[in-house]
Scaffold this motif. Sequence first.
Motif, short mmCIF file in Angstrom:
data_model
loop_
_atom_site.label_atom_id
_atom_site.label_comp_id
_atom_site.label_asym_id
_atom_site.label_seq_id
_atom_site.Cartn_x
_atom_site.Cartn_y
_atom_site.Cartn_z
N ASN A 68 0.78 -1.52 -0.17
CA ASN A 68 -0.06 0.04 -0.01
C ASN A 68 0.89 1.32 -0.25
O ASN A 68 0.29 2.39 0.19
N GLN A 69 2.06 1.23 0.11
CA GLN A 69 3.08 2.43 -0.12
C GLN A 69 3.59 2.56 -1.33
O GLN A 69 4.33 3.68 -1.40
N ILE A 70 3.46 1.63 -1.94
CA ILE A 70 4.11 1.83 -3.57
C ILE A 70 3.28 2.79 -4.17
O ILE A 70 2.12 3.07 -4.47
N GLY A 71 4.00 3.90 -4.92
CA GLY A 71 3.23 5.21 -5.44
C GLY A 71 2.87 6.19 -4.29
O GLY A 71 2.08 7.05 -4.52
N LEU A 72 3.76 5.97 -3.07
CA LEU A 72 3.36 7.05 -2.22
C LEU A 72 4.73 7.70 -1.61
O LEU A 72 5.55 7.03 -1.49
N ILE A 73 4.69 8.96 -1.50
CA ILE A 73 5.76 9.62 -0.91
C ILE A 73 5.57 10.19 0.43
O ILE A 73 4.35 10.95 0.52
N SER A 74 6.10 9.89 1.31
CA SER A 74 5.89 10.39 2.69
C SER A 74 6.78 11.13 3.59
O SER A 74 8.07 10.68 3.55
N ALA A 75 6.64 12.25 3.91
CA ALA A 75 7.66 12.97 4.68
C ALA A 75 7.32 13.34 6.46
O ALA A 75 6.16 13.92 6.50
N PHE A 76 7.83 12.82 7.08
CA PHE A 76 7.79 13.24 8.48
C PHE A 76 8.89 14.15 8.93
O PHE A 76 9.92 13.97 9.23
N PHE A 77 8.21 15.22 9.60
CA PHE A 77 9.06 16.55 9.80
C PHE A 77 9.35 16.40 11.59
O PHE A 77 8.21 16.89 12.15
N TYR A 78 10.38 15.94 12.18
CA TYR A 78 10.62 16.11 13.41
C TYR A 78 11.07 17.33 13.97
O TYR A 78 12.23 17.95 13.40
N ALA A 79 10.57 17.74 15.01
CA ALA A 79 11.41 19.32 15.37
C ALA A 79 11.97 18.84 16.59
O ALA A 79 12.07 17.97 17.34
N GLU A 80 13.19 19.74 16.50
CA GLU A 80 14.17 19.82 17.67
C GLU A 80 13.32 20.34 18.82
O GLU A 80 12.74 21.15 18.94
N GLU A 81 13.81 19.63 20.04
CA GLU A 81 13.14 19.91 21.32
C GLU A 81 14.00 21.00 21.78
O GLU A 81 15.33 20.75 22.24
N LEU A 82 13.45 22.47 22.01
CA LEU A 82 14.15 23.29 22.76
C LEU A 82 13.87 23.63 24.20
O LEU A 82 12.70 23.41 24.64
N GLU A 83 14.74 24.03 25.27
CA GLU A 83 14.20 24.26 26.53
C GLU A 83 13.18 25.46 26.43
O GLU A 83 12.59 25.36 27.49
N SER A 84 13.34 26.11 25.59
CA SER A 84 12.13 27.25 25.62
C SER A 84 10.81 27.13 25.29
O SER A 84 9.90 27.79 25.30
N ASP A 85 10.48 25.75 25.01
CA ASP A 85 9.50 25.24 24.40
C ASP A 85 8.49 25.34 25.51
O ASP A 85 8.81 25.11 26.75
N VAL A 86 7.15 25.83 25.20
CA VAL A 86 6.09 26.00 26.37
C VAL A 86 5.04 24.82 26.51
O VAL A 86 4.63 24.24 25.59
#
Length: 458
Positions: free
Chosen positions: A373-391
């Motif tokens: 079911n993944q043939i013909g599919l492009i998937s992009a997962f954007f992972y964010a860097e964890e910063l100490e200032s995040d709320v």
Amino acid sequence: MCKTIVCIFCLAGCLLTLASQQALGATNPNLQSAGTEIGAEIGEYLSSNNTGAAKLQIGVFRFGDASGIVSAEMGIAPTQLQGHIMESLTRHVKTNNLAHRFAVLDIDELDITTGGSVAVKYSDPAFTRIKLSNKGIGIGVIGTLQRRPDGDFDCKVKVITPNSVSNVFERIVSKAGVDPFTPSWDSKISGRFSIKVMAKPIGSSNFEELTLRRAADQSGEFRNVIYMFVDRARFAGQPYQIHLRNNESKSFVLPNALRRPGPNDADRTFGVSLYVDGVSAIFQQQIGSTDFRKDIRHPAYVSKFLLTPSTRKLTEKENADSARFKGFEYENASPPGHSHWKVKGFQKDQTAASFVFGTAAHSVGAGSSQNVNQIGLISAFFYAEELESDVSLEPADILPPSQVRAREIGTIAGPDVQSQVSRGIIKNFYQFPAEVWHLKYLYDDDSTNPDPGPPIQQ
């Protein structure tokens, strides 16, 4: 570029039983549930075990048979279970304030620490302890995963610490849900990132942008999937590229992380796990070899393409080690810095096997029923860097998965092209992606295509 590595290490000692085998007749957990449970149980054991005053690195190794061999019949189950244990154990260490005692190595860190090669044997903990201690790993998680006649798995896990070897978990694990590439999130686009697909028409030396659009019908299988209709007459058999960009101007919510971006968000980096036909766009180098193989692990644990702000860049430096980065110096730069990646193909060392529009039968993802079911599919997962200032904030809801089905188009791994990369580690990524794109590409003359909707505005 960034990888994630998981490993758990062991030393000799007494044998302790932490959990008994599950009761017969009970519902067998799937790999994700089993991995989550095992990771939490290991965390509880380590919390109560006297491992000494020194901070210890934990390595979680991919499960094999009793001799540590990962056979083809195991499929992708060993790497999937490894990833879920890593994720659960990392979460336990963080939420229980154990970071001063333990550090769970990610996949890149494990490769670097072990030099890409270390022998672990479930049947010989003493041998494994010596090998891991020589690599400086303080705690090892090793296990066996063997397929049963009914398709489920027998799973056994040991944790090796400086003073004990423990049988942690023993149970039957369901084969259900083995495929880690069935989309776990709908496409969720904030505008923070953009993706462009550039293809070279037949007879041309230039690449041109292909239009991305949603289906006109946003119900059923077409919900929240982005489509790209490929002109067969112009592009069949031709190379294409995937361009990733950090647009910076948009804020976003960090899903499942109980945090939102804080005042230092503009300085955040992102790692992108990119898949084409269910295969990571960064091939995995085989341990002790110069050869590369397809990587179909969980998006959290494959190597990642790194995006910085437009005024920053990451310069590879062997001994660089800061609170945020390892192997990189984080430096000021003229725009666009490293905010833009042109992914030319399946990355190996300093070359990439080019993306080429082909047929599903010859797709790089063909040969595995779990990838159909993944043939013909492009998937992009954007992972964010964890910063100490995040709320901190309340948990975000996750939408149910969209369903996509394979049609006749697919991507083949074409001729190698030059693709220079640098390698290093971002130390703190959130464990869930901040943004996810699922892009279904189809030949334009397929009679089963959905009716095209308006183009995506980027």
